[in-house]
Design a protein around this motif. Structure first.
Motif, mmCIF file in Angstrom:
data_model
loop_
_atom_site.group_PDB
_atom_site.id
_atom_site.type_symbol
_atom_site.label_atom_id
_atom_site.label_comp_id
_atom_site.label_asym_id
_atom_site.label_seq_id
_atom_site.Cartn_x
_atom_site.Cartn_y
_atom_site.Cartn_z
ATOM 1 N N GLU A 82 6.853 54.465 10.805
ATOM 2 C CA GLU A 82 6.506 55.667 10.045
ATOM 3 C C GLU A 82 5.615 55.340 8.848
ATOM 4 O O GLU A 82 4.773 56.157 8.434
ATOM 5 N N GLU A 102 2.125 54.796 10.337
ATOM 6 C CA GLU A 102 1.544 56.099 10.687
ATOM 7 C C GLU A 102 1.076 56.844 9.446
ATOM 8 O O GLU A 102 -0.026 57.413 9.428
ATOM 9 N N LYS A 103 1.876 56.827 8.391
ATOM 10 C CA LYS A 103 1.493 57.479 7.145
ATOM 11 C C LYS A 103 0.218 56.837 6.592
ATOM 12 O O LYS A 103 -0.693 57.535 6.111
ATOM 13 N N THR A 104 0.132 55.524 6.667
ATOM 14 C CA THR A 104 -1.036 54.821 6.133
ATOM 15 C C THR A 104 -2.301 55.201 6.891
ATOM 16 O O THR A 104 -3.373 55.362 6.289
ATOM 17 N N THR A 127 5.135 54.013 -0.009
ATOM 18 C CA THR A 127 3.975 54.589 0.685
ATOM 19 C C THR A 127 4.313 55.957 1.278
ATOM 20 O O THR A 127 3.464 56.855 1.312
ATOM 21 N N LEU A 128 5.546 56.118 1.726
ATOM 22 C CA LEU A 128 5.952 57.386 2.346
ATOM 23 C C LEU A 128 5.940 58.544 1.360
ATOM 24 O O LEU A 128 5.886 59.709 1.762
ATOM 25 N N GLU A 159 0.470 67.385 9.834
ATOM 26 C CA GLU A 159 -0.562 66.525 10.410
ATOM 27 C C GLU A 159 -1.799 67.354 10.754
ATOM 28 O O GLU A 159 -2.937 66.892 10.568
#
Length: 467
Positions: free
Chosen positions: A23, A26-28, A272-273, A422
């Protein structure tokens, strides 16, 4: 006993790509997507030309005669030819931040991609690393950079320091050093050098100067310079964070801060999240007010011509940045000044229903109808608002009839508590990139970014960014 930077570097060097949760990866990728889209849109701005021309003058070349000047270099977004690694990162960081449309980690009050994506992109090209190493180093840079701000949330801003450019210098150096596979000792030393290169002040707010645009680019460039110096044996102190004359004691002496946060929960809590996207190209503390105002604009029987007064109920930190001094905030002195004017931005919503890139043109900020509505804005301080943990906002409008309406937004859109979908992020990217590309090219770049971990290297990205 190890210093904070020694612990951080030790953790970063030991971390494998597979150790990072899916996750977070993916966020990055979405953050990279967002930042590249903004940079591509920014290539259409006059300010991007000014910064590029400065770089060309430093290099002693004419911009129109760049071709073949460098046998090896790094990608500059919007340029067909390559530039030296430091100059590429300076330009790319400035482009990502030019629209003030880029992400923010709310609690640390830091723009993350603008200083770090350029150093990661340039580093991946410079050292010819894998795409996975590109992603890993960027994520570890985010985690370090954010924690620098979390040690004393809001304290640097209160003293007029721009935390993005300060923390970004350190984050950039870590990213570049990891991509270069520099030794622990070299990276720690480079971070020590960074302490003498941090910069960035908020005085631009006093006259609307656009100098803040270059803060992340300068941080990115400075971090790379520090890394290259250290790799040649040039030293910096390992105690740069917690030392007697280190970052915190020099910049916020007298404030309370907890340096242990720098190394707390590394590999367990992924900050980061919590990085938030921006739905509007203006100061992040303005956004909650705009969503609140938009609900009023969309309500039944709304009439902008019937507004008698507008009151923004805000935290002191918000007031200092976008409401004070109120007189000059009501009449922006430049397009960039308008991005940090809550009266202008909220008036744009109440008159046009939008606050987008086009609404910050010279013609738009001088729209008499918008300025008339902006003149109706006042503010009231609310010490109970949870700032800077969040960037809340409340709007009270009284109409000529005496009707009064209040809309509150506790969590700015784009943060973890009020996320953009998204679809929203991809649409923002397509909207930004189709200012330059056709739809199919924009979609191809999107697909390349979102499939980064499957690519051998970053070449499929960088080739598309040279236009």
């Amino acid at each position: 006993m190890h210093s904070a930077t020694e612990e951080i570097v030790g953790f970063a060097k030991q971390t494998k790509f597979e150790d990072i949760p899916d996750e977070v990866v993916e966020k990055t990728k979405f953050l990279i997507l967002d930042s590249l889209g903004i940079a591509i849109a920014s290539t259409t701005l006059p300010i991007s030309v000014q910064i590029k021309e400065m770089v060309y003058r430093i290099l002693g070349i004419q911009s129109q005669n760049m071709a073949q000047r460098f046998d090896f270099g790094c990608t500059v977004i919007g340029e067909k030819d390559l530039l030296p690694v430091t100059h590429a990162s300076l330009l790319n960081g400035s482009l990502i931040h030019s629209l003030d449309y880029d992400d923010t980690h709310t609690k640390s009050v830091i723009h993350n991609c603008a200083p770090l994506v350029p150093s990661a992109l340039s580093g991946a090209e410079y050292f010819q690393t894998s795409a996975k190493d590109f992603l890993k180093s960027l994520i570890l840079g985010f985690e370090f950079q954010i924690r620098i701000g979390l040690v004393a949330p809001g304290a640097f801003h209160a003293r007029g320091f721009h935390m993005t450019s300060i923390a970004g210098t350190f984050g950039s150096s870590l990213v570049f050093g990891l991509l270069g596979n520099f030794t622990d000792k070299v990276i720690v030393s480079a971070l020590g050098v960074c302490g003498s290169m941090t910069s960035g002040l908020f005085e631009y707010l006093e006259d609307g100067s656009p100098v803040k645009v270059i803060h992340p680019g300068w941080a990115s460039q400075s971090g790379i310079v520090a890394s290259l110096l250290a790799n040649e044996g040039f030293g910096g102190p390992s105690s740069i964070m917690e030392g007697r004359f280190g970052l915190y004691n020099s910049h916020i002496h007298g404030e309370s801060f907890d340096v242990e946060i720098l190394t707390s929960e590394l590999g367990e809590k992924w900050e980061t999240l919590d990085i938030a996207y921006k739905p509007y190209p203006c100061g992040h503390v303005i956004h909650a007010f705009l969503d609140a105002a938009k609900r009023i604009y969309s309500s039944d029987n709304y009439s902008v011509d019937s507004i008698k007064s507008i009151k923004c109920i805000a935290a002191k930190g918000t007031i200092d940045l976008v409401l004070d001094p109120l007189g000059s905030k009501k009449v922006p002195r430049s397009s960039y000044d308008a991005k940090f004017s809550l009266p202008y931005c909220i008036a744009s919503i109440l008159v046009r229903g939008t606050c987008n890139v086009d609404n910050f043109s010279e013609a738009a900020i001088n729209d008499s109808k918008v300025l008339k509505v902006a003149s109706l804005v006042s503010y009231e301080e609310d010490p109970s608002q949870d700032f800077p943990k969040y960037f809340p906002g409340s709007v009270e409008i009284i109409f000529d009839s005496g009707y009064r309406v209040i809309e509150d937004e506790k969590f700015q859109r784009g943060c973890l508590e009020n996320p953009m979908s998204e679809y929203d992020i991809e649409k923002k990217f397509i909207d930004n990139t189709t200012m330059v590309f056709d739809q199919s090219t924009s979609q191809q770049l999107l697909d390349n970014v979102m499939g980064l971990e499957t690519l051998e290297n970053v070449k499929p990205l960088t080739e598309m960014l040279r236009f």
